[in-house]
Structure formats: C-alpha cells, structure tokens
Design an enzyme around this catalytic site. Structure first.
Site, PDB file in Angstrom:
ATOM      1  CG  ASP A 198      -0.945   3.654  -2.009  1.00  0.00           C
ATOM      2  OD1 ASP A 198      -0.472   2.525  -1.735  1.00  0.00           O
ATOM      3  OD2 ASP A 198      -1.142   4.030  -3.176  1.00  0.00           O
ATOM      4  CG  HIS A 244       2.960  -3.252   4.807  1.00  0.00           C
ATOM      5  ND1 HIS A 244       2.268  -2.277   4.127  1.00  0.00           N
ATOM      6  CD2 HIS A 244       3.036  -4.310   3.955  1.00  0.00           C
ATOM      7  CE1 HIS A 244       1.926  -2.733   2.928  1.00  0.00           C
ATOM      8  NE2 HIS A 244       2.385  -3.957   2.794  1.00  0.00           N
ATOM      9  CG  LEU A 267     -10.809  10.044  16.730  1.00  0.00           C
ATOM     10  CD1 LEU A 267     -11.143  11.140  15.719  1.00  0.00           C
ATOM     11  CD2 LEU A 267      -9.295   9.762  16.711  1.00  0.00           C
TER      12      LEU A 267
HETATM   13  C1  FPP Z   1      -0.794   0.349   0.809  1.00  0.00           C
HETATM   14  O1  FPP Z   1       0.573   0.397   0.532  1.00  0.00           O
HETATM   15  C2  FPP Z   1      -0.966   0.028   2.188  1.00  0.00           C
HETATM   16  C3  FPP Z   1      -1.516  -1.100   2.639  1.00  0.00           C
HETATM   17  C4  FPP Z   1      -2.032  -2.175   1.764  1.00  0.00           C
HETATM   18  C5  FPP Z   1      -1.617  -1.358   4.064  1.00  0.00           C
HETATM   19  C6  FPP Z   1      -1.615  -0.173   4.965  1.00  0.00           C
HETATM   20  C7  FPP Z   1      -1.197  -0.641   6.270  1.00  0.00           C
HETATM   21  C8  FPP Z   1      -0.487   0.055   7.170  1.00  0.00           C
HETATM   22  C9  FPP Z   1      -0.169   1.485   7.033  1.00  0.00           C
HETATM   23  C10 FPP Z   1      -0.004  -0.606   8.374  1.00  0.00           C
HETATM   24  C11 FPP Z   1      -1.105  -1.310   9.104  1.00  0.00           C
HETATM   25  C12 FPP Z   1      -1.069  -0.920  10.457  1.00  0.00           C
HETATM   26  C13 FPP Z   1      -2.080  -1.020  11.297  1.00  0.00           C
HETATM   27  C14 FPP Z   1      -1.897  -0.488  12.646  1.00  0.00           C
HETATM   28  C15 FPP Z   1      -3.341  -1.619  10.922  1.00  0.00           C
HETATM   29  P1  FPP Z   1       1.144  -0.462  -0.663  1.00  0.00           P
HETATM   30  O2  FPP Z   1       1.769  -1.669  -0.090  1.00  0.00           O
HETATM   31  O3  FPP Z   1       0.087  -0.716  -1.667  1.00  0.00           O
HETATM   32  O4  FPP Z   1       2.232   0.514  -1.195  1.00  0.00           O
HETATM   33  P2  FPP Z   1       2.698   0.672  -2.692  1.00  0.00           P
HETATM   34  O5  FPP Z   1       1.581   1.369  -3.407  1.00  0.00           O
HETATM   35  O6  FPP Z   1       3.914   1.506  -2.547  1.00  0.00           O
HETATM   36  O7  FPP Z   1       2.974  -0.692  -3.225  1.00  0.00           O
END
Ligand code: FPP
Length: 258
Positions: free
Chosen positions: A17, A34, A128
């Site tokens: 997150d 992202h 893994l």
């Molecule tokens: C939450 O951050 C994160 C997500 C919804 C997506 C997580 C995805 C990645 C780390 C990249 C994906 C990569 C691969 C290789 C699958 P948020 O957007 O909710 O952050 P915020 O809480 O700051 O708004």
C-alpha cells in the site's frame, strides 16, 4: 511439542500500500506510484527467495479496486503483464512456482493467457511459492470455497479442513506474517482465512520506498516474537529464528536450519 520447522516464518503476505500517496506527494499522477511500486516487487521476491521463505503472497489488485478509474486499472494490468514478461526466465531459473489467486476473467485475454502460461510452466517448481492476489477478495475466496464444496458434497456438513482444501491455492497454508506498507493498519479483505494466527506488521514506509533491507529487518523483528496460538507458555515460539539476528539469514524460512 511443535516440530521446530513449524516455528519458522514460512509464508509471508504483503499488502503493498501507499503507491498513490507516494506519487501524489511528489506531485505525480497516482499511476506513477504503481509504476515505481512494480519495480520494488522483483526485489522483494528476490529477497524472499534468498531468505528461503516457502511462500510469498502479494496483494496486487483487490475486488474493491475494480471501482478505481479505468486508466489506473489498465495500468495495473499492464504492470502485471510487464512483470511476467521481464521476470519469467528468472522465475524459472530460481525454481519459483508462480500463481495468481483471485478472479481474473475480466482481465485482457492476452494477460490471462500469459498468467496461465507462466503458471503452467512453473507448476512443478519446488522453490518459493509466489502468488499475486489479483481480482482478489478474502470474503469472495471463502464464498467460492464453500460453493465448491457444496457442489461436490450436497447436503454434507462442512468442516474447517474442507474450507482450507477449497481455497484458491490450498497448499499455501496459513500465513505466518502479514506486512502492510503505507501506514494504515487494516487487513482489507486479504487472505481472511489464512491470517487467523498471523503475526501482523505495519510500516509507515510507502510501497515504492520499501527496500529489501527493511523487509529483512521486519523478518528479524518478528522472528523474535513468541507465538502461542491461543495456548499458554507453550513452545510455539519463533525464537529459534534468533540465529537470523546473528546474521544467519536462511534460518527464517529454510527447513535445513532447525
Ligand atoms: C495500493 O496502493 C496498491 C495497489 C492497489 C496496487 C499494488 C500494485 C503494485 C505494487 C504494482 C503492481 C505490480 C505488479 C508486478 C503486479 P494505493 O494506490 O491504494 O495507495 P494509496 O493508499 O497511497 O492511495
């Protein structure tokens, strides 16, 4: 008394997150977070593998994320696809087994095909167990598990073992440690069944800033916690992992260290 190998941190799950806030804090669009976050994924997978963990499950896209703007959703699909294209050889070379848990029917056909290809190619790998939770919701996983059971066993009483057997990836087992980056302290519908006795660790670090060294330090920290599983004064402690604090990284997850 519990077998010592059971005391180790074997399955780690991470809620990645803070991407959006990381980007907004730098006056960038959320998707930039992202993109930066996706480059962290490969490092953490590598570290998990080096530490000898048995399983790493990463929350990449929840059922609730479907309500985000289309551009953000499409970016996440593309990042998943890019990750698999780029890391496919390394995944195979390191004998990692790759799976997606969740419902991915609504992803672009090419992405679904790529996921299925990599899953097939890596299915016999013994290293893994790497899973991405994509289109995933913990409540939904339980509903699917119960429905699968009922379909095969009409009228039969369902047990905990039946539910465990009907999860997306039954052999992942219980989560030993759930980490959430980004400062919030919630489970957000992630692996609800599997985290029943997980240790929880919340870090303020936003996912794009999450480093291998912090990951390792969290494992060292948690390895020193006592796990009682509802019991009192029993031997179920992760303290055998204190070797790790003395510099022996592989004692975290490798069954060769007792
Ligand atoms: C939450 O951050 C994160 C997500 C919804 C997506 C997580 C995805 C990645 C780390 C990249 C994906 C990569 C691969 C290789 C699958 P948020 O957007 O909710 O952050 P915020 O809480 O700051 O708004």
């Amino acid at each position: 008394m519990t077998n010592k190998t059971e005391q180790k941190i074997q399955h780690v799950a991470i809620i990645m997150d803070g991407n959006g806030r990381w980007a907004e804090g730098r006056a960038h669009k959320r998707i930039w977070g992202h993109i930066r976050g996706s480059s962290v994924v490969a490092n953490i997978v590598e570290e998990a593998d080096d530490l000898g963990l048995q399983a790493l499950t990463l929350y990449a896209f929840s059922t609730e994320n479907w309500s985000r703007p289309q551009t953000e959703i499409k970016t996440l699909f593309k990042l998943l696809q890019k990750f698999l294209v780029k890391e496919r050889k390394k995944i195979m070379d390191n004998k990692i087994r790759f799976n997606v848990i969740g419902q991915i029917e609504n992803l672009p056909e090419a992405t679904v095909q790529l996921i299925r290809d990599v899953e097939k190619e890596t299915k016999d790998n013994q290293g893994l167990k790497l899973s991405f939770a994509f289109g995933y919701g913990g409540k939904n996983e339980l509903v699917v598990a119960v429905n699968n059971f009922v379909k095969k066993n009409p009228g039969k009483y369902i047990t905990e073992a039946d539910i465990s057997r009907n999860l997306y990836q039954p052999d992942l087992g219980e989560v030993d440690l759930l980490i959430r980056t980004g400062g919030d302290q919630r489970i957000s519908n992630f692996l609800l069944w599997q985290v029943a006795y997980a240790e929880l660790y919340f870090t303020k670090t936003k996912w794009p800033d999450f480093k291998r060294s912090e990951f390792r330090n969290i494992l060292i920290d948690v390895a020193g916690r006592e796990r009682r599983f509802g019991n009192i004064d029993c031997q179920d402690s992760l303290k055998s992992n204190t070797q790790l604090a003395k510099g022996n990284q592989r004692s975290i997850g490798s069954s060769t260290h007792v």
